[in-house]
Design a protein around this motif. Structure first.
Motif, short mmCIF file in Angstrom:
data_model
loop_
_atom_site.label_atom_id
_atom_site.label_comp_id
_atom_site.label_asym_id
_atom_site.label_seq_id
_atom_site.Cartn_x
_atom_site.Cartn_y
_atom_site.Cartn_z
N SER A 129 3.99 -62.02 57.46
CA SER A 129 5.30 -61.40 56.84
C SER A 129 4.61 -60.16 56.14
O SER A 129 4.45 -60.51 54.87
CB SER A 129 6.38 -62.07 56.38
N TYR A 130 4.26 -59.25 56.68
CA TYR A 130 3.31 -58.47 55.89
C TYR A 130 4.46 -57.22 55.08
O TYR A 130 5.00 -56.45 55.77
CB TYR A 130 2.40 -57.55 56.80
N ASP A 134 2.29 -50.23 58.16
CA ASP A 134 1.85 -50.74 59.23
C ASP A 134 1.47 -49.43 60.23
O ASP A 134 2.02 -49.19 61.26
CB ASP A 134 2.79 -51.65 60.30
N GLN A 141 6.07 -58.93 60.90
CA GLN A 141 6.82 -58.44 59.64
C GLN A 141 7.71 -59.66 59.22
O GLN A 141 8.40 -59.75 58.28
CB GLN A 141 7.54 -57.52 59.87
N ASP A 142 8.04 -60.72 60.21
CA ASP A 142 8.81 -61.75 59.85
C ASP A 142 8.44 -63.09 60.02
O ASP A 142 9.07 -64.29 60.26
CB ASP A 142 10.10 -61.60 60.53
#
Length: 534
Positions: A129-130, A134, A141-142
């Motif tokens: 989860s960055y 991007d 992301q999650d």
């Protein structure tokens, strides 16, 4: 719950936490996770800077050491391995590095079908989860593991990045994106200034599943094999005696690159001649168990700093009280820091296609690096490590007793390529620090010192002072050849119902800190186990 399960997972570290989560997601699966340590119930495993205390605490660190070897001046080198649910993610520097695409493509080229970068990239995205940008569309992301850039960015670290730019190294906004090369800020597994271990990310949300049993303070002693099949694990509980935990489907060993080969050998899986010599009855002759050991070797170059604005001063007295207050109120300040602040991934030769050296910049210097004891005067450190070492060592049982530490022989700097790369990396580190951008900060070079100039002197410094940076890997090598310990599905060759899922399966090192790769291996391993059910 009964003492019989579908899946018995040995080791509650990074890989074990992922496996427990993924395999128990199906309520039909009865899963047990066996961990010799316990749940981490101390604020030091949550405060990022707490690793300074945990790295030398036997409650959270197995305190392994290497055998004295002439290549490193007969020193015993600390080989830290995390103890407790979360494993080494409880005590590491939290640096998150996927590695380079060629690392995984190289595995596939060696016959490990399904392990190319295109194969594993979706798994990295599943993990993350960055919180950053991007630009390359490569990031997750999650996922369950929060990843973010370091929030503390002191002026001296910005000066280091400027100096690296002056030396010809470009800024890279995301070394985990399309390309690794360049300089910038490290990414860490944190959320709101708190360490997020594998246990926090993968176990805490699902620990109350009725089909998952978590057995802490329970040490695996031997895998029981009957008629060529793993049927379960013999364990000893702290204060509770011995027991047997049966597996109807699989035993999955996720004890890490030090303890996995050790457990296999004590179970009779390894070089038959070696095991017989120890008084262990061989069950499966696999000579490469415990071989192919690889680790990242690091030298730490230190400079005196002319301004009192480093961690050496900020971690003492009234300044430390101020930092404690900053952290308590806003989860900010130096207590959010791990082992790296600014990075550089560089090529030591123009002919190389990708970086071969990694730098770790910190505005701190150690009086004792192994014990993480900071100096009192201002200092800064640039750690230098080779990304893909060619030297290979061994980890083998020395007695039939699990309580006796295995013999760890890293064989650092054995390969000529490793020696040449480390020397070139250290020279470039000095060149960067001598750039004008650091003139306002740089004092004298303390280690190795300005008198170090010849290749022989650089190598002597590395042999005398280098340490591991705790990336043990490769001791149960994955491969398509019959000599490998596990096949590309991570099944132990010649033993039914037994897999290895941890850093020990790596055929070769990944280019950088390995925790991200271990998360990925566990996600991949979970898929392979579940696919077996059809």
């Amino acid at each position: 719950m009964s003492k019989t399960f579908d899946y018995v997972i040995v080791g509650g570290g990074t890989a074990g936490c992922v496996l427990a989560n993924r395999l128990s997601a199906d309520p039909r699966n009865r899963v047990v996770l066996i961990e010799a340590g316990s749940w981490a119930r101390t604020p030091w495993t949550v405060i990022p800077a707490g690793f300074y205390k945990l790295l030398t605490n036997p409650r959270f660190n197995w305190m392994f050491t290497s055998e004295p070897e002439p290549g490193t001046m007969d020193r015993q080198i600390a080989i830290p391995r995390g103890k407790g649910l979360g494993g080494s993610t409880l005590i590491n520097g939290m640096i998150y590095v996927r590695g380079q695409k060629l690392d995984y493509d190289g595995w596939a080229q060696r016959g490990c079908t399904g392990w190319s970068f295109d194969d594993v990239a979706p798994l990295f995205r599943r993990i993350e989860s960055y919180a950053g940008g991007d630009p390359d569309g490569e990031r997750g992301q999650d996922g369950p593991l929060p990843v973010t850039e370091v929030s503390e960015r002191p002026a001296i670290a910005r000066a280091f990045l400027d100096a690296a730019h002056e030396a010809g190294h470009a800024f890279n906004p995301d070394y985990n994106g399309a390309a690794q090369e360049g300089v910038g800020w490290y990414q860490v597994n944190q959320r709101a200034g708190r360490r997020i271990s594998a246990a926090a990310a993968y176990l805490d949300p699902i620990r109350h599943r009725t089909n998952l049993k978590i057995e802490t303070e329970t040490r695996a002693r031997r895998i029981r094999l009957e008629h060529g099949r793993a049927t379960g694990v013999e364990v000893t509980r702290d204060g509770g005696g011995d027991a047997f935990i049966a597996a109807t489907r699989e035993v999955i060993v996720a004890a890490g690159a030090v303890q996995t080969p050790h457990l296999l050998e004590l179970s009779g899986i390894g070089c038959a001649e070696r095991l017989s010599g120890l008084g262990i009855a061989p069950v499966r002759d696999l000579p490469e168990v415990g071989e192919n050991y690889s680790d990242h070797f690091c030298t730490r170059m230190n400079w005196r700093v002319t301004r009192p604005e480093t961690l050496n001063e900020q971690s003492r007295g009234l300044r430390l009280l101020r930092e404690v207050f900053r952290y308590a109120v806003g989860r900010q300040g130096v207590l959010t820091l791990g082992t790296g602040l600014a990075h550089a991934f560089i090529r030591t030769r123009e002919a190389l296609a990708t970086p071969d050296v990694q730098f770790f910049f910190m505005h701190a210097s150690y009086a004792n690096a192994a014990k993480r004891k900071l100096e009192r005067k201002p200092g800064m450190t640039l750690g230098v490590t080779q990304l893909r070492p060619e030297s290979r060592g061994t980890i083998h049982a020395r007695t039939p007793r699990m309580e006796d530490q295995p013999a760890i022989r890293p064989n650092f700097l054995d390969a000529a390529e490793d020696r040449e790369t480390m020397i070139a990396g250290m020279k470039e580190a000095r060149r960067i620090v001598e750039q004008p951008a650091l003139d306002a900060w740089r004092g004298s070079e303390m280690s190795p010192g300005p008198d170090c100039s010849t290749d022989a002197e650089w190598l002597d410094f590395a042999r005398s002072n280098g340490q591991t940076i705790y990336h043990a890997a490769g001791t149960c090598r994955m491969g398509a050849d019959p000599g490998s310990v596990v096949d590309p599905q991570l099944r132990v060759r010649g033993v039914q119902g037994l897999r290895v899922v941890d850093a020990s399966i790596m055929p070769s090192q990944v280019s950088g800190n390995i925790q991200a790769a271990v998360f990925m291996i566990a996600e991949k391993g979970s898929e392979l186990v579940l696919d077996r059910r059809g």
